[in-house]
Write a protein that holds these residues in place. Structure first.
Motif, PDB file in Angstrom:
ATOM      1  N   PHE A  13     -10.708   4.583  -1.740  1.00 33.39           N
ATOM      2  CA  PHE A  13      -9.504   4.442  -0.852  1.00 33.39           C
ATOM      3  C   PHE A  13      -8.653   3.188  -1.077  1.00 33.39           C
ATOM      4  O   PHE A  13      -9.177   2.071  -0.918  1.00 33.39           O
ATOM      5  CB  PHE A  13      -9.944   4.284   0.716  1.00 33.39           C
ATOM      6  CG  PHE A  13      -9.132   4.747   1.548  1.00 33.39           C
ATOM      7  CD1 PHE A  13      -8.699   5.892   1.900  1.00 33.39           C
ATOM      8  CD2 PHE A  13      -8.037   3.855   2.243  1.00 33.39           C
ATOM      9  CE1 PHE A  13      -7.728   6.358   2.803  1.00 33.39           C
ATOM     10  CE2 PHE A  13      -7.045   3.873   2.968  1.00 33.39           C
ATOM     11  CZ  PHE A  13      -6.975   5.011   3.509  1.00 33.39           C
ATOM     12  N   THR A  14      -7.419   3.426  -1.290  1.00 38.26           N
ATOM     13  CA  THR A  14      -6.462   2.299  -1.503  1.00 38.26           C
ATOM     14  C   THR A  14      -5.321   2.289  -0.652  1.00 38.26           C
ATOM     15  O   THR A  14      -4.992   3.490  -0.145  1.00 38.26           O
ATOM     16  CB  THR A  14      -5.989   2.408  -3.015  1.00 38.26           C
ATOM     17  OG1 THR A  14      -5.408   3.728  -2.998  1.00 38.26           O
ATOM     18  CG2 THR A  14      -6.969   2.431  -3.977  1.00 38.26           C
ATOM     19  N   ARG A  15      -4.720   1.179  -0.582  1.00 35.80           N
ATOM     20  CA  ARG A  15      -3.504   0.902   0.231  1.00 35.80           C
ATOM     21  C   ARG A  15      -2.495  -0.108  -0.416  1.00 35.80           C
ATOM     22  O   ARG A  15      -2.848  -1.051  -0.838  1.00 35.80           O
ATOM     23  CB  ARG A  15      -3.683   0.767   1.757  1.00 35.80           C
ATOM     24  CG  ARG A  15      -4.465  -0.584   1.925  1.00 35.80           C
ATOM     25  CD  ARG A  15      -5.068  -0.818   3.357  1.00 35.80           C
ATOM     26  NE  ARG A  15      -6.262  -0.054   3.543  1.00 35.80           N
ATOM     27  CZ  ARG A  15      -7.372  -0.428   2.889  1.00 35.80           C
ATOM     28  NH1 ARG A  15      -7.241  -1.356   1.932  1.00 35.80           N
ATOM     29  NH2 ARG A  15      -8.527   0.236   3.039  1.00 35.80           N
ATOM     30  N   GLU A  16      -1.241   0.551  -0.928  1.00 37.25           N
ATOM     31  CA  GLU A  16      -0.442  -0.531  -1.755  1.00 37.25           C
ATOM     32  C   GLU A  16       0.956  -0.222  -0.942  1.00 37.25           C
ATOM     33  O   GLU A  16       1.467   0.875  -0.505  1.00 37.25           O
ATOM     34  CB  GLU A  16      -0.516   0.251  -3.142  1.00 37.25           C
ATOM     35  CG  GLU A  16      -1.694  -0.124  -3.797  1.00 37.25           C
ATOM     36  CD  GLU A  16      -1.534   0.528  -5.191  1.00 37.25           C
ATOM     37  OE1 GLU A  16      -1.105  -0.228  -6.275  1.00 37.25           O
ATOM     38  OE2 GLU A  16      -2.192   1.698  -5.332  1.00 37.25           O
ATOM     39  N   ILE A  17       1.801  -1.309  -1.380  1.00 32.78           N
ATOM     40  CA  ILE A  17       3.512  -0.964  -1.119  1.00 32.78           C
ATOM     41  C   ILE A  17       3.825  -0.551  -2.609  1.00 32.78           C
ATOM     42  O   ILE A  17       3.657  -0.772  -3.682  1.00 32.78           O
ATOM     43  CB  ILE A  17       4.013  -2.361  -0.959  1.00 32.78           C
ATOM     44  CG1 ILE A  17       3.282  -3.160   0.145  1.00 32.78           C
ATOM     45  CG2 ILE A  17       5.321  -2.144  -0.578  1.00 32.78           C
ATOM     46  CD1 ILE A  17       3.287  -2.897   1.514  1.00 32.78           C
TER      47      ILE A  17
END
Ligand code: NAP
Length: 333
Positions: A17-21
């Motif tokens: 799971f990843t979260r990036e701008i």
């Protein structure tokens, strides 16, 4: 060339799971018939769950979360909206199924949009956001005891998770409605904050933990419960005859272990609140009441504005119950 904008993109490739701008182009927005330039979004408990790991809510990746936003219509294929209209969006599974508000732009179905009341700015509507809208729906559910049901006048109202987004605004709205608000919190250092919002009395969260009798002394005419779990069991046992419990949250657990006694002996009403699917009529009603029931100067003091970058660092605090007040997200910051 298609316009570019910043967005938080969550992904779940190979179970990582990843979260990036990221920078996206308008072409990436596939759903809906109205393109909105987003001014503000808000951080809600559901957003924190989704940012954490999709919260078993998001099924398709990559995805842009954010369950609410305010902004200005840029293009519309529906005559009801024109370029320049200021709008509010909360719920309708935006930020869960459809790309959401943690972005510079969103494209949504026109039937999801409420025109912002002229008295409120786009910042003010997101200072409230889903939390404030839900607090209004809960407060009007309690008022229904004396209006719709023609029951006794409401006096003592309990609010759980009182320092949270829904809780804080519910304390404010219910005290403005003239009720004696009893605020339940686990935060010992936030008693003055709650009194300033209008709470008459503060109760420690621990008082609502542990075993509950089938019926206890009836104390509450109404309850706004954002916590659920074992505290809701105790709350139902402590609600006065004909009282209304507006249950909207599960910050303390999803299980409810109760009996029929509060319902059949005292006529207690357990009123579930789902702001996401509220009708357009109720949305317009509640948003138009906000100017009468919310003190926006106070709300400003309990709101912090953050960038998308900040949001990625802040959301875990919400999952630990450490956030108080409202977090507004400015995707253009
Ligand atoms: N049904 C709907 O339409 C709807 C809409 C919006 C939100 N919600 C739900 O309502 C709840 C509150 O949302 P929010 O945006 O206000 O979240 P929030 O800002 O994180 O507030 C939740 C508050 O609950 C209390 N809390 C946290 N963990 C707890 C625990 N383990 N036991 C007891 N209390 C705990 C804390 O307040 P204290 O420290 O003051 O006790 C916390 O500040 C969430 O469950 C959310 O999913 C539902």
């Amino acid at each position: 060339m298609s316009k570019k904008f910043k967005a938080i993109v969550i992904d779940n490739q190979n179970e990582k799971f990843t979260r990036e701008i990221k920078e996206l182009s308008i072409d990436a927005l596939k759903d809906g018939n109205v393109l909105v330039k987003i001014d503000y979004s808000g951080l809600n408990y559901k957003d924190a769950l989704i940012l954490n790991n999709g919260g078993r809510i998001v099924k398709k990746y990559p995805f842009v979360p954010g369950i609410d936003f305010s902004g200005t219509v840029e293009e519309s294929k529906d005559d009801k909206f024109k370029k320049g209209d200021r709008i509010i969006l909360t719920g309708f599974r935006v930020g869960e199924v459809y790309f959401g508000g943690f972005a510079g732009y969103a494209k949504v179905n026109s039937s999801f949009l409420v025109k912002a009341p002229k008295e409120l700015t786009n910042l003010q509507t997101m200072m409230m956001g889903t939390a404030g809208f839900t607090a209004l729906l809960c407060s009007f559910a309690i008022k229904a005891r004396e209006e719709l049901l023609m029951g006794e006048k409401v006096k003592d109202v309990l609010v759980t998770g009182a320092t949270g987004g829904v809780g804080s605004i519910a304390v404010m709205v219910l005290s403005k409605m003239g009720y004696d608000v009893h605020a339940v919190t686990g935060k010992k250092d936030k008693h003055d904050y709650l009194k300033d919002l209008g709470a008459k009395n503060i109760i420690d969260r621990k008082e609502f933990q542990g075993e509950s009798k089938l019926l206890e002394k009836g104390i509450w005419d109404g309850v706004v419960d954002t916590v659920g779990g074992e505290s809701l069991t105790k709350i139902l046992a402590q609600t006065k005859p004909g009282g209304i419990v507006a249950a909207c949250g599960n910050a303390g657990g999803i299980k409810l272990n109760t009996s029929v006694m509060p319902f059949i002996i005292r006529g207690v009403k357990l009123w579930g609140i789902d702001s996401s699917a509220a009708s357009m009529k109720r949305r317009e009603f509640a948003w138009n009441e906000a100017k009468n029931l919310v003190d926006f100067n106070k709300l400003k003091n309990l709101t912090k504005e953050h960038s998308l970058e900040d949001l990625i660092k802040i959301y875990p605090k919400m999952l630990k119950g450490e956030v108080f007040g409202r977090v507004v997200v400015n995707p253009n910051k």
